[in-house]
Design a protein around this motif. Structure first.
Motif, PDB file in Angstrom:
ATOM      1  N   PRO A 140       0.699  -1.223   0.052  1.00 27.85           N
ATOM      2  CA  PRO A 140      -0.154  -0.039  -0.475  1.00 27.85           C
ATOM      3  C   PRO A 140       1.087   0.739   0.052  1.00 27.85           C
ATOM      4  N   LEU A 141       0.536   2.378  -0.744  1.00 20.98           N
ATOM      5  CA  LEU A 141       1.786   2.859  -1.262  1.00 20.98           C
ATOM      6  C   LEU A 141       2.125   4.220   0.095  1.00 20.98           C
ATOM      7  N   GLN A 142       0.762   4.395   0.975  1.00 18.70           N
ATOM      8  CA  GLN A 142       1.112   5.088   2.082  1.00 18.70           C
ATOM      9  C   GLN A 142       2.395   4.732   3.177  1.00 18.70           C
ATOM     10  N   ASP A 143       2.173   3.346   2.834  1.00 22.42           N
ATOM     11  CA  ASP A 143       2.976   2.428   4.087  1.00 22.42           C
ATOM     12  C   ASP A 143       4.571   3.263   3.306  1.00 22.42           C
ATOM     13  N   TYR A 144       4.655   3.566   1.999  1.00 16.71           N
ATOM     14  CA  TYR A 144       5.919   3.465   1.758  1.00 16.71           C
ATOM     15  C   TYR A 144       6.797   4.702   0.879  1.00 16.71           C
ATOM     16  N   VAL A 145       5.433   5.749   0.401  1.00 18.12           N
ATOM     17  CA  VAL A 145       5.786   6.888  -0.786  1.00 18.12           C
ATOM     18  C   VAL A 145       7.102   7.770   0.390  1.00 18.12           C
ATOM     19  N   HIS A 146       6.125   7.567   1.937  1.00 17.04           N
ATOM     20  CA  HIS A 146       8.014   8.545   2.810  1.00 17.04           C
ATOM     21  C   HIS A 146       8.808   8.291   3.034  1.00 17.04           C
ATOM     22  N   GLU A 147       9.618   7.291   2.413  1.00 22.37           N
ATOM     23  CA  GLU A 147      10.654   6.596   1.842  1.00 22.37           C
ATOM     24  C   GLU A 147      11.335   6.994   0.732  1.00 22.37           C
ATOM     25  N   TRP A 148      10.084   7.357   0.078  1.00 23.37           N
ATOM     26  CA  TRP A 148      11.002   6.940  -1.583  1.00 23.37           C
ATOM     27  C   TRP A 148      11.962   8.579  -2.152  1.00 23.37           C
ATOM     28  N   PRO A 149      13.191   8.886  -2.735  1.00 27.27           N
ATOM     29  CA  PRO A 149      13.181  10.422  -3.327  1.00 27.27           C
ATOM     30  C   PRO A 149      13.370  10.981  -3.302  1.00 27.27           C
ATOM     31  N   SER A 150      13.429  12.769  -2.479  1.00 31.89           N
ATOM     32  CA  SER A 150      12.408  13.590  -2.553  1.00 31.89           C
ATOM     33  C   SER A 150      13.538  14.809  -3.769  1.00 31.89           C
ATOM     34  N   ASN A 151      14.030  14.052  -4.608  1.00 27.80           N
ATOM     35  CA  ASN A 151      14.686  14.036  -5.620  1.00 27.80           C
ATOM     36  C   ASN A 151      15.088  13.602  -7.062  1.00 27.80           C
ATOM     37  N   PRO A 152      14.319  13.702  -7.705  1.00 33.41           N
ATOM     38  CA  PRO A 152      13.635  14.739  -8.471  1.00 33.41           C
ATOM     39  C   PRO A 152      12.445  15.201  -7.377  1.00 33.41           C
ATOM     40  N   PRO A 153      12.177  17.018  -7.634  1.00 36.53           N
ATOM     41  CA  PRO A 153      10.997  17.130  -6.524  1.00 36.53           C
ATOM     42  C   PRO A 153       9.634  17.181  -6.355  1.00 36.53           C
ATOM     43  N   LEU A 154       9.222  16.549  -7.860  1.00 36.06           N
ATOM     44  CA  LEU A 154       7.807  15.439  -8.030  1.00 36.06           C
ATOM     45  C   LEU A 154       7.916  14.528  -8.124  1.00 36.06           C
ATOM     46  N   PHE A 155       8.829  13.739  -7.625  1.00 35.28           N
ATOM     47  CA  PHE A 155       9.407  12.417  -7.554  1.00 35.28           C
ATOM     48  C   PHE A 155       7.877  11.781  -7.508  1.00 35.28           C
ATOM     49  N   ARG A 156       7.824  11.856  -5.995  1.00 39.13           N
ATOM     50  CA  ARG A 156       6.932  11.581  -5.109  1.00 39.13           C
ATOM     51  C   ARG A 156       5.490  11.277  -5.541  1.00 39.13           C
ATOM     52  N   GLU A 157       5.138  12.589  -6.148  1.00 41.20           N
ATOM     53  CA  GLU A 157       3.219  12.959  -6.452  1.00 41.20           C
ATOM     54  C   GLU A 157       3.372  12.279  -8.065  1.00 41.20           C
ATOM     55  N   ASP A 158       4.445  11.963  -8.384  1.00 43.82           N
ATOM     56  CA  ASP A 158       4.519  11.659 -10.035  1.00 43.82           C
ATOM     57  C   ASP A 158       4.428   9.903 -10.153  1.00 43.82           C
ATOM     58  N   VAL A 159       5.416   9.222  -8.788  1.00 42.61           N
ATOM     59  CA  VAL A 159       5.325   8.057  -9.625  1.00 42.61           C
ATOM     60  C   VAL A 159       4.511   7.012  -8.678  1.00 42.61           C
ATOM     61  N   ALA A 160       3.489   8.160  -7.191  1.00 48.91           N
ATOM     62  CA  ALA A 160       2.725   7.584  -6.862  1.00 48.91           C
ATOM     63  C   ALA A 160       1.474   7.669  -7.574  1.00 48.91           C
ATOM     64  N   GLU A 161       1.216   8.605  -8.596  1.00 48.01           N
ATOM     65  CA  GLU A 161       0.090   8.944  -9.879  1.00 48.01           C
ATOM     66  C   GLU A 161       0.350   7.038 -10.580  1.00 48.01           C
ATOM     67  N   TYR A 162       1.623   7.185 -11.206  1.00 49.49           N
ATOM     68  CA  TYR A 162       1.738   5.569 -11.874  1.00 49.49           C
ATOM     69  C   TYR A 162       1.675   4.671 -11.296  1.00 49.49           C
ATOM     70  N   CYS A 163       1.758   4.340 -10.361  1.00 51.62           N
ATOM     71  CA  CYS A 163       1.926   3.296  -9.348  1.00 51.62           C
ATOM     72  C   CYS A 163       0.703   2.921  -9.694  1.00 51.62           C
ATOM     73  N   THR A 164      -0.134   3.803  -8.754  1.00 45.86           N
ATOM     74  CA  THR A 164      -1.777   3.724  -8.862  1.00 45.86           C
ATOM     75  C   THR A 164      -2.681   3.375 -10.104  1.00 45.86           C
ATOM     76  N   SER A 165      -1.820   3.618 -11.046  1.00 46.35           N
ATOM     77  CA  SER A 165      -3.031   3.846 -13.256  1.00 46.35           C
ATOM     78  C   SER A 165      -2.529   2.195 -13.154  1.00 46.35           C
ATOM     79  N   VAL A 166      -1.051   1.871 -12.798  1.00 43.56           N
ATOM     80  CA  VAL A 166      -0.491   0.297 -13.069  1.00 43.56           C
ATOM     81  C   VAL A 166      -1.081  -0.749 -12.363  1.00 43.56           C
ATOM     82  N   ARG A 167      -1.322  -0.075 -11.555  1.00 42.37           N
ATOM     83  CA  ARG A 167      -2.190  -1.675 -10.227  1.00 42.37           C
ATOM     84  C   ARG A 167      -3.799  -1.632 -10.596  1.00 42.37           C
ATOM     85  N   GLU A 168      -4.474  -0.881 -11.514  1.00 40.95           N
ATOM     86  CA  GLU A 168      -5.985  -0.994 -11.923  1.00 40.95           C
ATOM     87  C   GLU A 168      -5.502  -1.667 -13.010  1.00 40.95           C
ATOM     88  N   LEU A 169      -4.742  -1.215 -13.968  1.00 42.17           N
ATOM     89  CA  LEU A 169      -4.169  -1.741 -14.944  1.00 42.17           C
ATOM     90  C   LEU A 169      -4.166  -3.717 -14.653  1.00 42.17           C
TER      91      LEU A 169
END
Ligand code: OGA
Ligand code: NI
Length: 343
Positions: A140-169
């Protein structure tokens, strides 16, 4: 010379020769001139009709691909082109960060849920691989997203969105695959306990002698199903009838492959197929596999609906934690980890 830098990216373009610890023995080299090149190496399936009146036709195509190829590509999968381009540029940006910035995420401990590393498992392997990778747990995303790199600045936000879409697929594909096996639509979903999702951002720098080493040597994926996104540089090869076949990238498609857990659930009807990544002299290459998996506590075994007197259970039941541990500790050897879990 041995490489003095930890990450391949930090010496790849300054060396004239591959350092000795990356050189494979002669019997285990890619033999790139023997590789077959085919535009129809693996089936391409249009998912557009998966929610329409031709659903059963698409399911049949998926079932045939899982049975005969272990690999297929999907188009009209519902993940927007902008999201795909964005995640690839973000990955490229990450691997272009200064060495010291990248190394903040470094760990060679496979049990860490967020880590940058190199090769495959530097603690256990004899020969290193021409790859750096950032591995992330993402469900589950909320368990891990805070550990992810914060650089590049949009990394967490964009990767989270991507993961969520891939999971639906993935969930749509798992329903289709369940049905293709003659199981209830939610059978696979229900057999994964709480589910797990990992991803890797793989970076394969250019290599002065690509015939001597691998990006990743031949292996099967230990998880349930993998969705690979890659840039436009070839490198993935799939074993087919004893020959390595190069899979040429098609923009905006995902490559789907059956992992070991799907082979077990299907009682060997569906195949987890050997594949590898090779490198090249001129171009860096990026690939982003999503590894969908059972949660560690899930008990995996052949579906009982697929067992009868003519098809005895090929595997014993085991927890995914047990399997995953074996996979990381034995190294990427050609003989499949599955053999250790036979009934
Ligand atoms: C993997 C894998 C292939 C590639 O990460 O398991 O098979 O092309 N990657 O990067
Ligand atoms: Ni793989």
């Amino acid at each position: 010379m041995a490489a003095t830098k930890l990450l391949v990216a930090d010496f790849a373009t300054t060396v004239k020769n591959v350092p000795f610890n990356y050189i494979r023995p002669v019997s285990d080299r890619p033999n790139l001139t023997d590789v077959h090149i085919s535009d129809s190496a693996i089936p391409l399936i249009d998912l557009h009709q998966l929610s329409g009146p031709r659903r059963s036709h698409v399911i049949k195509q998926i079932g045939l691909a899982c049975q005969h190829d272990g690999f297929f590509q999907v188009k009209n999968h519902g993940i927007p082109e902008e999201m795909i381009n964005n995640i690839l540029s973000l990955a490229r940006e990450f691997f272009k960060l200064p060495e010291s910035e990248r190394l903040k995420n470094y760990s060679d401990d496979p049990s860490k849920t967020t880590r940058l590393s190199t090769s495959f498992n530097v603690k256990t392997e004899k020969v290193a691989n021409w790859r750096d990778f950032l591995r992330l747990h993402c469900y589950p995303l909320q368990d891990y997203v805070h550990e992810w790199p914060s650089n590049p600045p949009l990394f967490r936000e964009d990767v989270a969105e991507y993961c969520t879409s891939v999971r639906e697929l993935v969930l749509r594909l798992l329903e289709a695959i369940s049905e293709s096996l003659g199981l209830k639509r939610d059978y696979i979903d229900k057999s994964l306990s709480k589910h797990g999702q990992h991803m890797s951002l793989n970076y394969y720098p250019p290599c002065p002698q690509p015939d001597l080493t691998y990006g990743l040597p031949g292996h099967t994926d230990p998880n349930l199903i993998t969705l690979l996104l890659q840039d436009d540089v070839p490198g993935l090869q799939v074993l087919r009838n004893g020959n390595w076949v190069a899979v040429n990238p098609i923009p905006n498609t995902f490559i789907v492959n059956i992992g070991d857990q799907m082979q077990v659930l299907s009682n060997d009807k569906y195949k987890s197929v050997l594949h590898r990544a090779v490198v090249n002299c001129d171009k860096e290459r990026l690939s982003i596999p999503t590894f969908y998996c059972p949660s560690p506590d899930a008990v995996i075994g052949p579906a009982k609906e697929l067992i009868d007197e003519h098809h005895p259970a090929v595997y014993r039941n085991f927890t995914y934690a047990e399997y995953y541990d074996k996979f990381w500790n034995r190294g990427l050897e050609t003989a499949c980890c599955l053999d250790m879990f036979k009934a």
